[in-house]
Write a protein that holds these residues in place. Sequence first.
Motif, PDB file in Angstrom:
ATOM      1  N   GLN B  38       0.845  -1.191   0.000  1.00  0.00           N
ATOM      2  CA  GLN B  38       0.000   0.000   0.000  1.00  0.00           C
ATOM      3  C   GLN B  38       0.883   1.245   0.000  1.00  0.00           C
ATOM      4  O   GLN B  38       1.599   1.496   0.967  1.00  0.00           O
ATOM      5  CB  GLN B  38      -0.924   0.007   1.213  1.00  0.00           C
ATOM      6  CG  GLN B  38      -1.924   1.150   1.228  1.00  0.00           C
ATOM      7  CD  GLN B  38      -2.852   1.098   2.429  1.00  0.00           C
ATOM      8  OE1 GLN B  38      -2.452   0.687   3.520  1.00  0.00           O
ATOM      9  NE2 GLN B  38      -4.115   1.484   2.234  1.00  0.00           N
ATOM     10  N   SER B  39       0.800   2.017  -1.065  1.00  0.00           N
ATOM     11  CA  SER B  39       1.492   3.301  -1.118  1.00  0.00           C
ATOM     12  C   SER B  39       0.598   4.360  -0.484  1.00  0.00           C
ATOM     13  O   SER B  39      -0.624   4.180  -0.423  1.00  0.00           O
ATOM     14  CB  SER B  39       1.826   3.662  -2.568  1.00  0.00           C
ATOM     15  OG  SER B  39       2.697   2.692  -3.120  1.00  0.00           O
ATOM     16  N   PRO B  40       1.164   5.464  -0.017  1.00  0.00           N
ATOM     17  CA  PRO B  40       0.380   6.491   0.664  1.00  0.00           C
ATOM     18  C   PRO B  40      -0.803   6.960  -0.175  1.00  0.00           C
ATOM     19  O   PRO B  40      -0.661   7.286  -1.350  1.00  0.00           O
ATOM     20  CB  PRO B  40       1.397   7.611   0.880  1.00  0.00           C
ATOM     21  CG  PRO B  40       2.705   6.913   0.954  1.00  0.00           C
ATOM     22  CD  PRO B  40       2.609   5.780  -0.026  1.00  0.00           C
ATOM     23  N   GLY B  41      -1.984   6.967   0.451  1.00  0.00           N
ATOM     24  CA  GLY B  41      -3.182   7.443  -0.225  1.00  0.00           C
ATOM     25  C   GLY B  41      -3.763   6.499  -1.246  1.00  0.00           C
ATOM     26  O   GLY B  41      -4.694   6.857  -1.981  1.00  0.00           O
ATOM     27  N   GLN B  42      -3.236   5.287  -1.284  1.00  0.00           N
ATOM     28  CA  GLN B  42      -3.697   4.323  -2.286  1.00  0.00           C
ATOM     29  C   GLN B  42      -4.333   3.110  -1.610  1.00  0.00           C
ATOM     30  O   GLN B  42      -4.174   2.881  -0.404  1.00  0.00           O
ATOM     31  CB  GLN B  42      -2.523   3.854  -3.146  1.00  0.00           C
ATOM     32  CG  GLN B  42      -1.791   4.966  -3.862  1.00  0.00           C
ATOM     33  CD  GLN B  42      -2.664   5.659  -4.879  1.00  0.00           C
ATOM     34  OE1 GLN B  42      -3.349   5.032  -5.678  1.00  0.00           O
ATOM     35  NE2 GLN B  42      -2.654   6.986  -4.854  1.00  0.00           N
ATOM     36  N   GLY B  43      -5.026   2.330  -2.424  1.00  0.00           N
ATOM     37  CA  GLY B  43      -5.540   1.056  -1.931  1.00  0.00           C
ATOM     38  C   GLY B  43      -4.422   0.028  -1.906  1.00  0.00           C
ATOM     39  O   GLY B  43      -3.262   0.338  -2.151  1.00  0.00           O
ATOM     40  N   LEU B  44      -4.779  -1.198  -1.595  1.00  0.00           N
ATOM     41  CA  LEU B  44      -3.788  -2.273  -1.515  1.00  0.00           C
ATOM     42  C   LEU B  44      -3.636  -2.952  -2.877  1.00  0.00           C
ATOM     43  O   LEU B  44      -4.621  -3.233  -3.561  1.00  0.00           O
ATOM     44  CB  LEU B  44      -4.219  -3.312  -0.487  1.00  0.00           C
ATOM     45  CG  LEU B  44      -3.947  -2.976   0.977  1.00  0.00           C
ATOM     46  CD1 LEU B  44      -4.872  -1.897   1.473  1.00  0.00           C
ATOM     47  CD2 LEU B  44      -4.061  -4.218   1.834  1.00  0.00           C
ATOM     48  N   GLN B  45      -2.391  -3.234  -3.229  1.00  0.00           N
ATOM     49  CA  GLN B  45      -2.095  -3.901  -4.494  1.00  0.00           C
ATOM     50  C   GLN B  45      -1.491  -5.268  -4.197  1.00  0.00           C
ATOM     51  O   GLN B  45      -0.577  -5.386  -3.380  1.00  0.00           O
ATOM     52  CB  GLN B  45      -1.119  -3.072  -5.330  1.00  0.00           C
ATOM     53  CG  GLN B  45      -0.755  -3.700  -6.666  1.00  0.00           C
ATOM     54  CD  GLN B  45       0.310  -2.927  -7.421  1.00  0.00           C
ATOM     55  OE1 GLN B  45       1.065  -2.158  -6.845  1.00  0.00           O
ATOM     56  NE2 GLN B  45       0.369  -3.127  -8.722  1.00  0.00           N
ATOM     57  N   LEU B  46      -1.970  -6.294  -4.874  1.00  0.00           N
ATOM     58  CA  LEU B  46      -1.475  -7.643  -4.657  1.00  0.00           C
ATOM     59  C   LEU B  46      -0.064  -7.790  -5.209  1.00  0.00           C
ATOM     60  O   LEU B  46       0.204  -7.468  -6.368  1.00  0.00           O
ATOM     61  CB  LEU B  46      -2.396  -8.655  -5.332  1.00  0.00           C
ATOM     62  CG  LEU B  46      -1.975 -10.115  -5.216  1.00  0.00           C
ATOM     63  CD1 LEU B  46      -2.118 -10.610  -3.786  1.00  0.00           C
ATOM     64  CD2 LEU B  46      -2.801 -10.996  -6.165  1.00  0.00           C
ATOM     65  N   LEU B  47       0.862  -8.298  -4.376  1.00  0.00           N
ATOM     66  CA  LEU B  47       2.219  -8.600  -4.820  1.00  0.00           C
ATOM     67  C   LEU B  47       2.343 -10.057  -5.250  1.00  0.00           C
ATOM     68  O   LEU B  47       2.956 -10.361  -6.279  1.00  0.00           O
ATOM     69  CB  LEU B  47       3.221  -8.339  -3.698  1.00  0.00           C
ATOM     70  CG  LEU B  47       3.533  -6.883  -3.356  1.00  0.00           C
ATOM     71  CD1 LEU B  47       4.454  -6.838  -2.141  1.00  0.00           C
ATOM     72  CD2 LEU B  47       4.155  -6.170  -4.534  1.00  0.00           C
ATOM     73  N   LEU B  48       1.802 -10.958  -4.435  1.00  0.00           N
ATOM     74  CA  LEU B  48       1.890 -12.388  -4.739  1.00  0.00           C
ATOM     75  C   LEU B  48       0.966 -13.150  -3.821  1.00  0.00           C
ATOM     76  O   LEU B  48       0.456 -12.612  -2.846  1.00  0.00           O
ATOM     77  CB  LEU B  48       3.333 -12.897  -4.600  1.00  0.00           C
ATOM     78  CG  LEU B  48       4.106 -12.526  -3.345  1.00  0.00           C
ATOM     79  CD1 LEU B  48       3.754 -13.395  -2.160  1.00  0.00           C
ATOM     80  CD2 LEU B  48       5.605 -12.608  -3.606  1.00  0.00           C
ATOM     81  N   LYS B  49       0.769 -14.437  -4.160  1.00  0.00           N
ATOM     82  CA  LYS B  49      -0.100 -15.275  -3.352  1.00  0.00           C
ATOM     83  C   LYS B  49       0.422 -16.705  -3.357  1.00  0.00           C
ATOM     84  O   LYS B  49       1.112 -17.137  -4.292  1.00  0.00           O
ATOM     85  CB  LYS B  49      -1.534 -15.245  -3.876  1.00  0.00           C
ATOM     86  CG  LYS B  49      -1.693 -15.783  -5.299  1.00  0.00           C
ATOM     87  CD  LYS B  49      -3.132 -15.686  -5.765  1.00  0.00           C
ATOM     88  CE  LYS B  49      -3.278 -16.219  -7.193  1.00  0.00           C
ATOM     89  NZ  LYS B  49      -4.672 -16.162  -7.686  1.00  0.00           N
ATOM     90  N   TYR B  50       0.073 -17.443  -2.316  1.00  0.00           N
ATOM     91  CA  TYR B  50       0.419 -18.854  -2.216  1.00  0.00           C
ATOM     92  C   TYR B  50      -0.803 -19.633  -1.774  1.00  0.00           C
ATOM     93  O   TYR B  50      -1.480 -19.254  -0.817  1.00  0.00           O
ATOM     94  CB  TYR B  50       1.544 -19.074  -1.188  1.00  0.00           C
ATOM     95  CG  TYR B  50       1.740 -20.532  -0.880  1.00  0.00           C
ATOM     96  CD1 TYR B  50       1.139 -21.108   0.229  1.00  0.00           C
ATOM     97  CD2 TYR B  50       2.496 -21.339  -1.730  1.00  0.00           C
ATOM     98  CE1 TYR B  50       1.285 -22.456   0.497  1.00  0.00           C
ATOM     99  CE2 TYR B  50       2.638 -22.694  -1.469  1.00  0.00           C
ATOM    100  CZ  TYR B  50       2.029 -23.243  -0.363  1.00  0.00           C
ATOM    101  OH  TYR B  50       2.166 -24.581  -0.108  1.00  0.00           O
ATOM    102  N   PHE B  51      -1.057 -20.745  -2.472  1.00  0.00           N
ATOM    103  CA  PHE B  51      -2.124 -21.627  -1.989  1.00  0.00           C
ATOM    104  C   PHE B  51      -1.760 -23.095  -2.112  1.00  0.00           C
ATOM    105  O   PHE B  51      -2.383 -23.922  -1.486  1.00  0.00           O
ATOM    106  CB  PHE B  51      -3.443 -21.336  -2.692  1.00  0.00           C
ATOM    107  CG  PHE B  51      -3.347 -21.161  -4.179  1.00  0.00           C
ATOM    108  CD1 PHE B  51      -3.493 -22.245  -5.029  1.00  0.00           C
ATOM    109  CD2 PHE B  51      -3.119 -19.930  -4.739  1.00  0.00           C
ATOM    110  CE1 PHE B  51      -3.406 -22.084  -6.408  1.00  0.00           C
ATOM    111  CE2 PHE B  51      -3.039 -19.757  -6.116  1.00  0.00           C
ATOM    112  CZ  PHE B  51      -3.176 -20.838  -6.947  1.00  0.00           C
ATOM    113  N   SER B  52      -0.772 -23.455  -2.897  1.00  0.00           N
ATOM    114  CA  SER B  52      -0.342 -24.846  -2.978  1.00  0.00           C
ATOM    115  C   SER B  52       0.877 -24.914  -3.885  1.00  0.00           C
ATOM    116  O   SER B  52       1.256 -23.928  -4.511  1.00  0.00           O
ATOM    117  CB  SER B  52      -1.454 -25.747  -3.515  1.00  0.00           C
ATOM    118  OG  SER B  52      -1.720 -25.440  -4.871  1.00  0.00           O
TER     119      SER B  52
END
Lengths: 120, 110
Positions: B38-52
Amino acid sequence: EAGVAQSPRYKIIEKRQSVAFWCNPISGHATLYWYQQILGQGPKLLIQFQNNGVVDDSQLPKDRFSAERLKGVDSTLKIQPAKLEDSAVYLCASSLSTGGRGPSYNSPLHFGNGTRLTVT
Amino acid sequence: AQSVTQPDIHITVSEGASLELRCNYSYGATPYLFWYVQSPGQGLQLLLKYFSGDTLVQGIKGFEAEFKRSQSSFNLRKPSVHWSDAAEYFCAIRDNDMRFGAGTRLTVKP
């Protein structure tokens, strides 16, 4: 694709006033979330919708907060009356997930830029 | 209930140095884990994910994360930090809902 749209970006109100936030999710996303992010903390889930039904509102202060997603697309979150401790950023997010551990279960959340609320 | 803990509130690194942000999770089954920025004043941005599958996950902007079940950890790494990486980083875990850690604020020194 267009992202999650939220309005307004900023809102300043006095305590005991009411306020409403609007969110338009990404087209085709079944699940919509409202999060509250207090300064210096991670987002906290307020309410989760699956289409136009509520999946989880266990952390929503129902005496003053309400939310709806009448047609299963856009959503509004209302606070009435506001308290000083409601000052926060209100984030809307959407995802493809249709609920349960189905094929889209691990689909990520896409966030809007949020509405920063200041209650004075 | 599932939860994640980010032990470091604030980290400062020099530009060009390596980075590791810690995340520990609590969950009884195989977790679905995410890192957001999350950069200042911004929403959250997905960097990566793990599920299996492969426990080393590659993300955007040169980030990677390694899932270690034995340590209940999902730490985020980057070999060489850029000034534009300065932001707030959130680890998250998903079950019925998405729960976030308190975040780690990254400052990058020139």
